[in-house]
Structures are given as C-alpha cells and as structure tokens.
Design a protein around this motif. Structure first.
Motif, short mmCIF file in Angstrom:
data_model
loop_
_atom_site.label_atom_id
_atom_site.label_comp_id
_atom_site.label_asym_id
_atom_site.label_seq_id
_atom_site.Cartn_x
_atom_site.Cartn_y
_atom_site.Cartn_z
N ASP A 1 0.90 -1.28 -0.02
CA ASP A 1 0.07 -0.13 0.04
C ASP A 1 0.89 1.26 -0.04
OD1 ASP A 1 -2.27 -1.89 0.19
OD2 ASP A 1 -1.91 -1.74 2.28
N GLY A 2 0.62 2.13 -0.74
CA GLY A 2 1.19 3.32 -0.91
C GLY A 2 2.68 3.52 -1.49
N PHE A 3 2.89 2.33 -1.97
CA PHE A 3 4.33 2.28 -2.75
C PHE A 3 4.64 3.13 -3.79
CE2 PHE A 3 7.20 0.26 -5.83
CZ PHE A 3 8.35 0.12 -4.95
N THR B 1 8.22 10.19 -4.50
CA THR B 1 8.83 11.03 -3.48
C THR B 1 10.28 10.77 -3.29
OG1 THR B 1 8.20 9.87 -1.44
CG2 THR B 1 6.47 11.51 -2.14
N LEU B 2 10.59 9.60 -3.11
CA LEU B 2 11.97 9.37 -2.85
C LEU B 2 12.96 8.70 -4.12
CD1 LEU B 2 11.64 7.49 0.50
CD2 LEU B 2 12.10 9.99 -0.07
N GLY B 3 12.08 8.36 -5.17
CA GLY B 3 12.73 8.02 -6.46
C GLY B 3 12.66 6.39 -6.56
N HIS B 4 12.75 6.19 -7.71
CA HIS B 4 12.92 4.79 -8.14
C HIS B 4 13.93 3.78 -7.57
CE1 HIS B 4 10.87 2.16 -11.08
NE2 HIS B 4 12.24 1.50 -11.06
N ALA B 5 15.08 4.36 -7.30
CA ALA B 5 16.08 3.76 -6.50
C ALA B 5 15.50 3.25 -5.20
CB ALA B 5 17.45 4.19 -6.64
N ALA B 6 15.10 4.38 -4.33
CA ALA B 6 14.72 3.95 -3.12
C ALA B 6 13.24 2.90 -3.15
CB ALA B 6 14.04 5.24 -2.43
N GLY B 7 12.69 3.13 -4.23
CA GLY B 7 11.53 2.24 -4.36
C GLY B 7 12.01 0.66 -4.62
N ASP B 8 13.16 0.56 -5.29
CA ASP B 8 13.70 -0.55 -5.30
C ASP B 8 14.32 -1.13 -4.20
OD1 ASP B 8 13.43 -0.87 -8.17
OD2 ASP B 8 15.39 -0.41 -8.82
N GLU B 9 14.93 -0.16 -3.52
CA GLU B 9 15.58 -0.63 -2.02
C GLU B 9 14.42 -1.16 -1.07
OE1 GLU B 9 18.43 -1.18 -1.15
OE2 GLU B 9 18.00 -1.35 1.14
N LEU B 10 13.14 -0.57 -1.28
CA LEU B 10 12.36 -0.82 -0.40
C LEU B 10 11.83 -2.14 -0.75
CD1 LEU B 10 10.11 -0.12 1.83
CD2 LEU B 10 8.74 0.98 0.21
N LEU B 11 11.64 -2.49 -2.10
CA LEU B 11 11.19 -3.79 -2.47
C LEU B 11 12.26 -4.92 -1.87
CD1 LEU B 11 10.14 -2.97 -6.35
CD2 LEU B 11 8.68 -3.54 -4.25
N LYS B 12 13.35 -4.78 -1.97
CA LYS B 12 14.45 -5.72 -1.41
C LYS B 12 14.05 -5.97 0.02
CE LYS B 12 18.26 -4.20 -4.50
NZ LYS B 12 19.46 -3.77 -4.57
N GLN B 13 14.23 -4.82 0.78
CA GLN B 13 13.83 -4.83 2.16
C GLN B 13 12.54 -5.74 2.44
OE1 GLN B 13 14.55 -1.46 4.61
NE2 GLN B 13 16.26 -0.80 3.23
N VAL B 14 11.65 -5.42 1.76
CA VAL B 14 10.28 -6.17 2.08
C VAL B 14 10.42 -7.64 1.43
CG1 VAL B 14 7.94 -6.41 1.02
CG2 VAL B 14 8.71 -4.18 1.25
N ARG C 1 -9.49 -5.95 -11.64
CA ARG C 1 -8.11 -6.72 -11.75
C ARG C 1 -8.11 -7.95 -12.20
NH1 ARG C 1 -2.92 -5.60 -10.44
NH2 ARG C 1 -1.72 -7.56 -9.29
N PRO C 2 -7.56 -8.54 -13.09
CA PRO C 2 -7.40 -9.75 -13.94
C PRO C 2 -6.50 -10.54 -12.70
CG PRO C 2 -6.15 -8.33 -15.08
CD PRO C 2 -6.84 -7.30 -14.18
N VAL C 3 -6.68 -11.74 -13.21
CA VAL C 3 -5.94 -12.92 -12.22
C VAL C 3 -4.66 -12.76 -13.05
CG1 VAL C 3 -5.45 -15.28 -11.66
CG2 VAL C 3 -7.86 -14.12 -11.77
N PRO C 4 -3.64 -12.50 -12.28
CA PRO C 4 -2.17 -12.52 -13.06
C PRO C 4 -1.67 -13.66 -13.44
CG PRO C 4 -1.93 -12.20 -10.61
CD PRO C 4 -3.45 -12.29 -10.76
N THR C 5 -1.38 -14.01 -14.66
CA THR C 5 -0.86 -15.10 -15.10
C THR C 5 0.43 -15.01 -16.12
OG1 THR C 5 -2.50 -15.27 -17.06
CG2 THR C 5 -2.97 -16.59 -15.10
N GLY C 6 0.43 -13.88 -16.40
CA GLY C 6 1.68 -13.45 -17.42
C GLY C 6 2.99 -13.72 -16.61
N PRO C 7 4.16 -13.42 -17.26
CA PRO C 7 5.29 -13.56 -16.82
C PRO C 7 5.58 -11.94 -15.95
CG PRO C 7 5.61 -12.89 -19.28
CD PRO C 7 4.05 -13.28 -19.02
N ALA C 8 6.36 -12.25 -15.08
CA ALA C 8 6.69 -11.18 -14.30
C ALA C 8 7.21 -9.80 -14.81
CB ALA C 8 7.61 -11.65 -13.13
N ASP C 9 6.95 -8.63 -14.54
CA ASP C 9 7.49 -7.72 -15.02
C ASP C 9 7.96 -6.68 -14.02
OD1 ASP C 9 8.34 -5.27 -16.67
OD2 ASP C 9 6.16 -4.99 -17.61
N PRO C 10 9.13 -6.73 -13.59
CA PRO C 10 9.25 -5.96 -12.29
C PRO C 10 9.30 -4.62 -12.42
CG PRO C 10 11.10 -7.93 -12.57
CD PRO C 10 9.93 -7.65 -13.84
N ALA C 11 9.50 -3.95 -13.76
CA ALA C 11 9.67 -2.61 -14.00
C ALA C 11 8.14 -2.19 -14.12
CB ALA C 11 10.36 -2.52 -15.27
#
Ligand code: GTP
Length: 650
Positions: free
Chosen positions: A505-507, A513-526, A640-650
């Motif tokens: 939530d709120g990602f 606000t903090l930038g995409h790199a911070a978002g990436d870092e947050l994803l890793k910590q999550v 929201r469709p059921v996710p079945t395709g390949p992951a797209d982290p970007a």
C-alpha cells in the motif's frame, strides 16, 4: 614457435642427421670395393700374362736348346762326313770315288746335296755329282779355308752363306773343311752342301703354332735359314734384328719382340751355338702363347664387370632404402613435432590413458586445469581425480568406448573433475581409442575441454529465468511451479495448503517522493522481511511490481493462514530505512485455502487475488478472505485480472 622436446614424450626414431654420412660412407665403401675388385682383377691378369710370358720364354728356351742340338748334330754329321772324305782323299788320292759313297749310303741325298773335294786352285777333283769341271776359287767356303793358317785348333767346319750351287743348281749351304799337306801347304777343301731347309725342319717336330719362327743365323749377320709357318727363306741380313743385337751382350736369352721382323709380336729365345759361329732363334707368336691367358682375361673382366655391376646395384638399392628410411624418419620427426605442438600447446587438455584408466601422459593444459604435476597424475587413475559420485558412470563410459562396437557410446560426455585444491571442474570430455596391430585397445586419448564457466553461466541463466533479478525471490513462473507441486503434495496427503497474494500500500508514493532507486531498495527490504516470516518449505515470490505471492506448503487449519498473514502485516508495518529516510508502508493481503476455496491452481489464485482486492477496498493494511460462501466464479474482481503472465518488475 619453439617445439621443445618434453621429457615425458615418447622416444623418437634415430636422428636423420646421422644418415647422410652413412650414405657417404656406403658410397666410399662401394668405390673402394670397385677399386679393389678392379685392382685385383688387373693384377691377376697382369700376373697371368707375366706367368704365360715366363712359361712361353721357358718353353721357347727349351725349344731353342733342342733346335741348337739338332743343328749341332747336322753340322757334326757334315763335319764327320767332310773329315772322313778328307782323310780318304789325302790317303787314297785319285782312287777316291765319292759317287759310290752315295750309292753305298755313306752319304745320304736326303742329308747332303753334294760332297766335293776341291784342290788348292779351287777346282773340283772329286764329287758325288757330275760335272767336275767347276771352280770354287771364288766361293766363300773355299776362300775362308785357304786364307786361314793351318792349325788343328781351327780345323772346324766353315758354314758358308747360302749360295746357288754351280753343280746342283739349287740353293744350298756349303760347309767346308780345309786340307793341308804335311809341309803345311794348302791342299784344297772338302765341301759338303746342305739344303737350307734341312736346318729348319725342326719346325715339324716342334709345335710353334701359327706365326712360329725358326732361324739359323751366322754370327756374320747373314741368315742361313729362316722359316715362318711354311715360308722359308735364307740369306737375309740379320743385323737389325733385336735377337741378333742382343746376342752381342748375351750368349742366350728370351724376350718379347713387338713384331720387329714382320709385325707379328713373338716370344723370342736365341742361343749362340757352341763350336760354330752360328746362333739359333726360336719364336712363337705372342698371340697364340697368350691365347689361354687371354681367354681367362676375358673371363676375369666379365667376372669383375659382373661383380662391379652387382656391387653398384646393391649400393644403389641400399642408398635408395636408406633414402626412404631417412624420408620416413623425417616424416616421423615432423609428425612428432606436430604431435608435440598439438599435444603440449593445445588449448584443451589432452591425456593419454591405459585401457584401465591409468594416466600415462598429460599435456600442460590438462595439468594446469587439474593443478597436478605429471608425477602426481601418473600415480592416479582418471577415475580417482573425477567426481566420486560419478565414478561408476565414468567407468561405464570408458568401457563402452573400448568395446568393439562403440557406436552406441556418446562421442563425448560432460563430467566433473576434482582439482587438487578441491574445486570442481566441469569438463566436456571426448575419448578416442588407439588400437595395436591386432586391433586391441592400446591407449585411450581423452580430449578435455574446461566448461566450468559455461556451466556457471547456464546455472545463472537458469536461476534468472525463475527468479526476480531485483529481490532474488522466485518469480511468477517459479511461484506457479511451486504452487503446483504443493497442491499435488497436499492432494496426495489430503492435507491443507494455502496461497496468499500481497500488494504493498502506498508504494507509488515512495517512488514518486524518494525516487525509483529508493523504491527498489524498499522492495528488497520487503522481500527480506517476507522471507523471514516464512518456513523453509514455504515460498515467497515476487509476482510483479509491488505484488508478492506466498505458498504455504502445509496448513493445519484455516487459522494458520490468518496467522501467517498477520505476521506478514506486522513485519511490514515496521518502519523501513531507505538511506536516512524512514518510511512506513503497509500491505493488503488476500488468501485462499486448498481444497476449501478451490481445487485448481487458477481458482485458488483467483480467490486469493480477490481477497487481496477486498482488503484494499476495506481500507488496506489488512488480510481478507474472499466471501467463502460465494462460488469462486462469481467473486472475480472487476478491475483486476488474475495475474498469469510473466513477471514484469519494471
Ligand atoms: N521502484 C520500483 N517501482 C515499481 C517497480 N515495479 C512497479 N513499480 C511501481 O509501483 C507502483 C505500483 O502501483 P500501485 O500499486 O498502484 O501503487 P500504490 O501506491 O501501492 O497503490 P495502492 O496499491 O492502491 O495502494 C507503480 O507506480 C509502479 O511504477 C519496481 O520494480 N521498482
């Protein structure tokens, strides 16, 4: 490129550089052999010729003696007859009838042509022939006796030069004895004439061969009789003849005359007669004398020629064979140089094995790959440096390659070796079998390629295909795969399993606000916090963006799933440090239980996804089941469709 000979390489054939001197030595030996053969042959021919000449000289010398004796006997006979006639004439005077001597056989026509008594004036007073009115006062045989001092010591038969008889009208050799009265006055001569041919009749007795020469010569230089084959002659001048000249220094002798008389080379023997001023000469044709040795000479020359040809042929064949051997040695050397270059400078490891797998020889690349030196490798088999787990497989592979029918054996295999430092080395190995003459395996050549890097790349690609590159968590594909396996297991054991869908939530705000790199870092910590909440058999995956999925492999009861969700929500509610910035987020989590909420993977995923959206709608930061009472087909989320395709982290 320097092709140094390694100490562990197989021994090479003899060095070709030794061969040219050998060929030279053979050539020299052949030349020496030919020289020796021809020297011996020519020496033998010369010796035989010398022996033949010596034998001919000895034979001729004997013939000359015999000839001399015959002439001597003839002269003595003539001398006796003359002496007897002289005595009879001096004693009986006019009563002597010489014609009766002939009829009575006192003198023989065959021996003497005529015997006459000549008075001091040169007139015939008695003769065995008519007429008597002939005067010999001018004849040599008369003058010679008349002009010498009567002396018994000189009472020798004078052998005159051949003359044409005045009574017989035939050529003859008159021989005379002088007569002297008691007061010393000259009383005339007794002359006995002999046909010149009588002296050379010796030819009939002696086999002189073609060109044979018999000659009776006076020391005055006039030939009394000469016979060559059947040609007779007399009266010739002998002063220029070599044998006449030689007689001046030697009473007798033999030599080879080069044809000074008539161009026919002869072996000549001459003798000076005792008691008479005469010399005899016997000559045999050099050609006939040397005919046997000439025949042998031809034989020797043919033999020497044959042996020489054989020797030269042998030498040529030998040198040819040596040349081929040299070429073979050079080819072998080239082949060895190529082998050494290939073996020791190859980019791949090459190792020679016995059929039992013992290491016989390894190139530098192989030694570097394994970290062993040659001595250490020789103490080991190829299996002992391989993966212990796959020894049996390696032995089977080698046995298959060694078998007569190795068609079913793979040409190469991928396997692992253990380096001396313990590291694993992945290789692609091809085995070739070298057979002996009987077709039995003699050596095995293994060509080994280091594929460790390729294997690592493959492993990385394989990992990347199933994992999220940002967080390292399994990706959507692996999530589905794990979920499939878990459902299968739960179906077998008739147990429970659960799947959770989680969306932060709120990602977006963090990103914004903090930038995409911070978002990436947050994803890793999550991702780390989610993993810490799970058991080993459970799976946390990043489905895409800020969505995560969780597979709980075994669930004892429905409440277990809610507990895990609560644990996740608690973990994520703790603040995150993104650099110096503290950030707080939450997550909306939906869940589905197998087999309570669905039997298939798709139905469970749809239920969990719906639950997650329900949580979003109910205020976020919470866990929600989908309404358990409603069928799954009717609770699909409209946005929201059921996710079945390949992951797209970007
Ligand atoms: N930094 C970063 N951002 C990502 C990545 N993948 C997706 N995003 C962003 O994550 C956001 C996800 O959108 P939302 O889920 O609607 O954002 P939200 O703020 O969480 O909204 P709610 O789910 O409604 O709470 C989008 O802005 C994406 O661009 C990623 O790998 N890294």
């Amino acid at each position: 490129m320097r092709l140094s000979r390694p100490t562990d390489a197989a021994p090479t054939a003899s060095r070709h550089s030794e061969l040219p001197p050998l060929s030279l030595a053979i050539g020299v030996a052949c030349a020496l052999g030919l020289t020796l053969i021809w020297a011996m042959t020519l020496q033998r021919i010369a010796d035989e010729r010398e022996q033949a000449v010596a034998a001919a000289m000895e034979s001729n010398a004997n013939l000359a003696i015999a000839f001399e004796q015959q002439v001597y006997r003839t002269l003595k006979a003539a001398e006796q007859v003359a002496s007897f006639a002289r005595e009879q004439y001096l004693n009986h005077g006019d009563t002597l009838d010489l014609r009766r001597w002939e009829t009575r056989g006192v003198i023989r026509e065959a021996m003497f042509n005529i015997i006459s008594i000549v008075d001091a004036r040169g007139s015939i007073v008695r003769s065995s022939r008519l007429p008597l009115n002939v005067n010999y006062a001018d004849r040599e045989f008369f003058i010679a006796q008349r002009d010498i001092t009567p002396d018994l010591a000189h009472d020798v038969l004078h052998v005159s030069q051949p003359v044409l008889g005045r009574v017989t009208n035939r050529w003859q050799i008159p021989m005379s004895l002088g007569m002297w009265r008691e007061d010393g006055r000259f009383a005339g001569v007794v002359v006995v004439s002999v046909d010149p041919a009588k002296f050379t009749d010796f030819h009939r007795q002696a086999n002189l061969g073609a060109g044979g020469l018999l000659e009776l010569t006076g020391l005055d230089g006039t030939v009394r009789g000469r016979k060559i084959d059947e040609d007779r002659g007399f009266g010739m001048d002998a002063h220029d003849l070599p044998w006449f000249q030689r007689r001046a220094v030697a009473q007798a002798g033999s030599f080879v005359d080069n044809g000074s008389l008539d161009g026919v080379p002869r072996v000549i023997s001459f003798r000076t007669m005792a008691d008479y001023p005469l010399m005899v000469t016997v000559g045999t044709a050099f050609k006939s004398e040397l005919a046997p040795s000439q025949a042998r000479r031809h034989g020797y020359l043919w033999l020497a020629g044959g042996v020489s040809a054989g020797l030269m042929l042998f030498t040529v064949l030998l040198m040819l064979a040596l040349s081929r051997q040299r070429a073979a040695a050079e080819a072998l050397q080239t082949s060895e140089a190529l082998f050494r270059a290939t073996f020791h400078q190859a980019a791949m490891g090459i190792v020679h094995l016995s059929p039992e797998g013992r290491i016989l020889l390894a190139n530098e690349k192989f030694r570097a790959m394994l970290g062993y030196d040659m001595a250490e490798l020789r103490e080991r088999t190829i299996f002992e440096i391989g993966d212990p787990q796959r020894q049996l497989e390696a032995r089977l592979y080698l046995r298959k390659r060694l078998s007569l029918d190795s068609a079913d054996a793979l040409p190469e295999m991928e396997k692992t070796y253990l380096r001396k430092d313990g590291a694993v080395l992945w290789v692609c190995e091809a085995l070739g079998v070298v057979q002996d003459r009987q077709g039995r395996p003699e050596r095995v050549v293994a060509v080994v390629q280091d594929i460790t890097a390729r294997k690592a790349l493959e492993a990385r690609l394989s990992h990347d295909a199933l994992h999220d590159t940002l967080t390292g968590l399994p990706n959507r594909m692996m999530f589905h795969d794990r979920l499939c396996q878990v459902l299968e297991s739960a179906r077998r054991r008739q147990g429970l399993a659960a799947v959770l869908f989680l969306d932060l939530d709120g990602f977006k705000e963090v990103n914004d606000t903090l930038g995409h790199a911070a978002g990436d870092e947050l994803l890793k910590q999550v991702a780390l916090r989610l993993e810490e909440c799970m058991r080993a058999e459970d799976t946390v995956a990043r489905i895409g963006g800020d969505e995560f999925g969780v597979v709980l492999a075994s669930v004892a009861q429905e409440g277990d799933c809610e507990q895990v969700a609560t644990k996740i929500l608690d973990a994520l509610s703790q603040p995150f440090m993104l650099g110096q910035q503290e950030v707080r987020i939450s997550a909306s989590v939906g869940g589905a239980l197998f087999p309570l909420h669905g039997q298939s993977m798709d139905s469970l995923l749809a239920r969990a996804d719906t639950g997650m959206y329900a949580a979003k709608h109910e205020g976020k930061g919470r866990f929600c089941w989908e309404d358990k009472e409603s069928p799954i087909q009717q609770t699909t989320h409209p946005t929201r469709p059921v996710p079945t395709g390949p992951a797209d982290p970007a």
